[in-house]
Motif scaffolding. Structure first.
Motif, PDB file in Angstrom:
ATOM      1  N   THR A  73       2.680  -3.496   4.672  1.00 37.95           N
ATOM      2  CA  THR A  73       2.667  -2.974   6.046  1.00 37.95           C
ATOM      3  C   THR A  73       3.546  -3.839   6.952  1.00 37.95           C
ATOM      4  OG1 THR A  73       0.705  -4.317   6.482  1.00 37.95           O
ATOM      5  CG2 THR A  73       0.334  -1.997   5.905  1.00 37.95           C
ATOM      6  N   GLN A  75       6.788  -6.027   7.760  1.00 39.36           N
ATOM      7  CA  GLN A  75       8.180  -6.057   7.284  1.00 39.36           C
ATOM      8  C   GLN A  75       8.989  -7.089   8.085  1.00 39.36           C
ATOM      9  OE1 GLN A  75       9.953  -2.123   7.335  1.00 39.36           O
ATOM     10  NE2 GLN A  75       8.010  -1.125   6.854  1.00 39.36           N
ATOM     11  N   PHE A 106       5.112  -4.495  12.201  1.00 37.94           N
ATOM     12  CA  PHE A 106       4.198  -3.650  11.417  1.00 37.94           C
ATOM     13  C   PHE A 106       4.939  -2.332  11.217  1.00 37.94           C
ATOM     14  CE2 PHE A 106       0.886  -1.182   9.824  1.00 37.94           C
ATOM     15  CZ  PHE A 106      -0.288  -1.902   9.663  1.00 37.94           C
ATOM     16  N   ASN A 110       9.522   3.394   6.467  1.00 34.96           N
ATOM     17  CA  ASN A 110       9.990   2.434   5.452  1.00 34.96           C
ATOM     18  C   ASN A 110      11.421   2.619   4.920  1.00 34.96           C
ATOM     19  OD1 ASN A 110       7.005   2.048   5.437  1.00 34.96           O
ATOM     20  ND2 ASN A 110       7.527   0.610   3.829  1.00 34.96           N
ATOM     21  N   GLN A 136       0.672   4.583   2.539  1.00 37.40           N
ATOM     22  CA  GLN A 136       0.403   3.297   3.181  1.00 37.40           C
ATOM     23  C   GLN A 136       0.180   3.491   4.679  1.00 37.40           C
ATOM     24  OE1 GLN A 136      -0.762   0.434   3.298  1.00 37.40           O
ATOM     25  NE2 GLN A 136       0.724  -0.948   2.344  1.00 37.40           N
ATOM     26  N   TRP A 137      -0.562   2.564   5.260  1.00 42.27           N
ATOM     27  CA  TRP A 137      -0.820   2.618   6.707  1.00 42.27           C
ATOM     28  C   TRP A 137       0.437   2.281   7.475  1.00 42.27           C
ATOM     29  CZ3 TRP A 137      -5.116   4.866   8.410  1.00 42.27           C
ATOM     30  CH2 TRP A 137      -6.109   5.081   7.455  1.00 42.27           C
ATOM     31  N   LYS A 138       0.633   3.007   8.569  1.00 44.39           N
ATOM     32  CA  LYS A 138       1.776   2.790   9.451  1.00 44.39           C
ATOM     33  C   LYS A 138       1.223   2.440  10.827  1.00 44.39           C
ATOM     34  CE  LYS A 138       4.705   4.549   6.377  1.00 44.39           C
ATOM     35  NZ  LYS A 138       3.808   4.617   5.217  1.00 44.39           N
ATOM     36  N   GLU A 154      -2.532   3.595  14.434  1.00 45.60           N
ATOM     37  CA  GLU A 154      -2.505   3.254  13.009  1.00 45.60           C
ATOM     38  C   GLU A 154      -2.874   4.512  12.244  1.00 45.60           C
ATOM     39  OE1 GLU A 154      -4.162  -0.679  11.704  1.00 45.60           O
ATOM     40  OE2 GLU A 154      -5.329   0.600  10.397  1.00 45.60           O
ATOM     41  N   LEU A 156      -2.390   6.888   8.264  1.00 44.67           N
ATOM     42  CA  LEU A 156      -2.008   6.852   6.847  1.00 44.67           C
ATOM     43  C   LEU A 156      -0.952   7.922   6.583  1.00 44.67           C
ATOM     44  CD1 LEU A 156      -2.606   5.438   4.149  1.00 44.67           C
ATOM     45  CD2 LEU A 156      -4.337   7.192   3.687  1.00 44.67           C
TER      46      LEU A 156
END
Ligand code: 5CA
Length: 440
Positions: A73, A75, A106, A110, A136-138, A154, A156
């Motif tokens: 999560t 980066q 966060f 991606n 994945q959670w964003k 937040e 998914l």
């Protein structure tokens, strides 16, 4: 699972902050709990639904040849500086500094991270095509998080990224995901219509949003009524086929979100009685953006002639957590949620009307065991409450079937089954009731 042990904090009153039905019902049914604006905990009932949706999304991605991985999560900002999006993304990005004063973030999406993974390992066109995805959670610091998990901060997401040697192959990768999406939404019991849409901060010039129609949706949408009768292509259509005719069929009628809407075209192409102008929920979005990231980040492969060329990319998102709300918007009544069987948190609610009565307890135990053996997930209400309250809770949480065991029926060897969707009730013997809910 026994209700007396299950963490199911249902609310009696309608929470004042919830403006749309899915948010209200998710709070009332004890599925989620807000921790701060747009950020939620998933309680056991909600978590079960989320995981079921995730699994259907996963199975359909795998069937289309995409491979699952898991990216973090958090980066590094430097990757986003390479693509130029670190500054462009603005306040929606949650920026973090670590103890060494390094800029981190966060991930709101991606593209950079996956392109970095790709360029680190893929050198030759022979390693293509490739489609990698994760669930994945964003985090997006939305200006106006609202409607519960519908527009969260937040959330998914399933995001897949395809890599191809040329535009033609990339188009096939796009078509495969298009087909996978039609199949995914169908399994979720939803009608999602692909619409021309803006690409926003992701970029590219070809994209479709998958929209379910709902008055409470955030997008204004316009489409031809024919789409309501379109079904997902059957199993005989393979991902190796040339899928252009499938995509042509599904894009043959007018369908656009307000950013792409052309009133003159809408009126010219759609007969008046077929014009749908309503609102919708964006449950997925697919993009083809060519070499936007691969060029700026130097993700190239050697082609058959030995020339290094940037790779063609597309990306494909599904709002996994948003889907929980979208399904409720599409499937509920005044009493509560009506889950499609494929995503229901349990298959059957088993209600004991007289806990403590030997005959009732015995019948409930018998049914519970037999259903368990048949692989049916049961939530057994073994609490000491009033019948009215038990019925209301079962209707609220929306399991596809209810089996009601009471002292009078048990005496004559019958129980009642109720199908949540139709409200239809039947008195059946224990074994017939089990056969009815297992479909055998
Ligand atoms: N990188 C691409 C997909 S690979 C991307 O980020 N696309 S997106 O921005 O369109 O998001 C994909 C899906 O995530 C959307 O279609 C929507 O269903 C869901 N989504 C986006 N923002 C939110 C949000 N704030 N809350 C809940 N779901 C969201």
């Amino acid at each position: 699972m026994r209700m007396s042990k299950f963490f199911l904090p249902v609310l009696k009153d309608t929470p004042a902050e919830a403006q749309i039905v899915s948010h209200r019902l998710m709070l009332r049914a004890g599925m989620i709990r807000q921790s701060s604006a747009g950020i939620y905990s998933w309680l056991p009932l909600g978590h079960r639904v989320l995981k079921k949706i995730e699994q259907i999304v996963r199975e359909e991605q795998n069937a289309a040849g995409a491979q699952e991985l898991l990216m973090p999560t958090i980066q590094p900002a430097d990757l986003w500086r390479e693509s130029g999006r670190y500054d462009d993304y603005g306040q929606e990005m949650l920026r973090i500094t670590d103890r060494h004063d390094r800029d981190m973030l966060f991930g709101p999406t991606n593209e950079e991270l996956i392109t970095d993974i790709f360029r680190g390992s893929v050198r030759s066109y022979r390693q293509l095509p490739l489609n990698l995805y994760h669930i994945q959670w964003k985090f997006r610091d939305e200006v106006r998080p609202r409607f519960g998990i519908m527009r969260g901060r937040e959330f998914l997401m399933k995001d897949a990224y395809s890599f191809d040697l040329n535009a033609e192959a990339a188009r096939h990768a796009y078509n495969k995901m298009f087909l996978a999406y039609l199949r995914t939404y169908e399994r979720l019991g939803l009608k999602a219509i692909p619409m021309q849409a803006d690409t926003g901060p992701i970029g590219g010039d070809m994209s479709h949003e998958f929209i379910t129609l709902a008055d409470t949706g955030e997008s204004e949408v316009y489409c031809h009524a024919d789409y309501l009768d379109f079904g997902a292509p059957d199993a005989a259509v393979s991902y190796d086929d040339d899928l252009s005719s499938v995509i042509e069929h599904w894009t043959s009628r007018y369908a656009a979100t307000d950013e792409k809407h052309d009133p003159a075209r809408f009126e010219a192409e759609v007969p008046e009685d077929c014009r749908i102008a309503t609102r919708g929920i964006e449950v997925g979005h697919i993009f083809y953006f060519g070499d936007k990231y691969t060029k700026s980040m130097g993700a190239t492969v050697m082609n058959a002639e030995g020339v290094e060329v940037p790779v063609e990319m597309g990306c494909y998102g599904i709002g996994v957590s948003r889907l929980v709300g979208a399904i409720i918007e599409a499937s509920h009544d005044d009493d509560g949620i009506i889950w499609p069987a494929s995503v229901a948190p349990f298959d059957v609610g088993l209600i004991n009307l007289k806990v403590g009565d030997d005959a009732c307890n015995g019948a409930v135990a018998d049914i519970y065991e037999k259903l368990g053996k048949a692989g049916v997930d049961v939530l057994a209400d073994d609490t000491d409450g009033r019948a009215g309250g038990k019925f209301a809770t079962m209707d609220l949480i929306g399991l596809p079937w209810q089996i009601i065991v009471g002292p009078r029926g048990v005496k004559s060897g019958v129980v009642e089954i109720k199908e949540r969707r139709t409200g239809e009730r039947q008195e059946l013997s224990l074994d017939a009731a089990i056969a009815a809910v297992t479909g055998r």
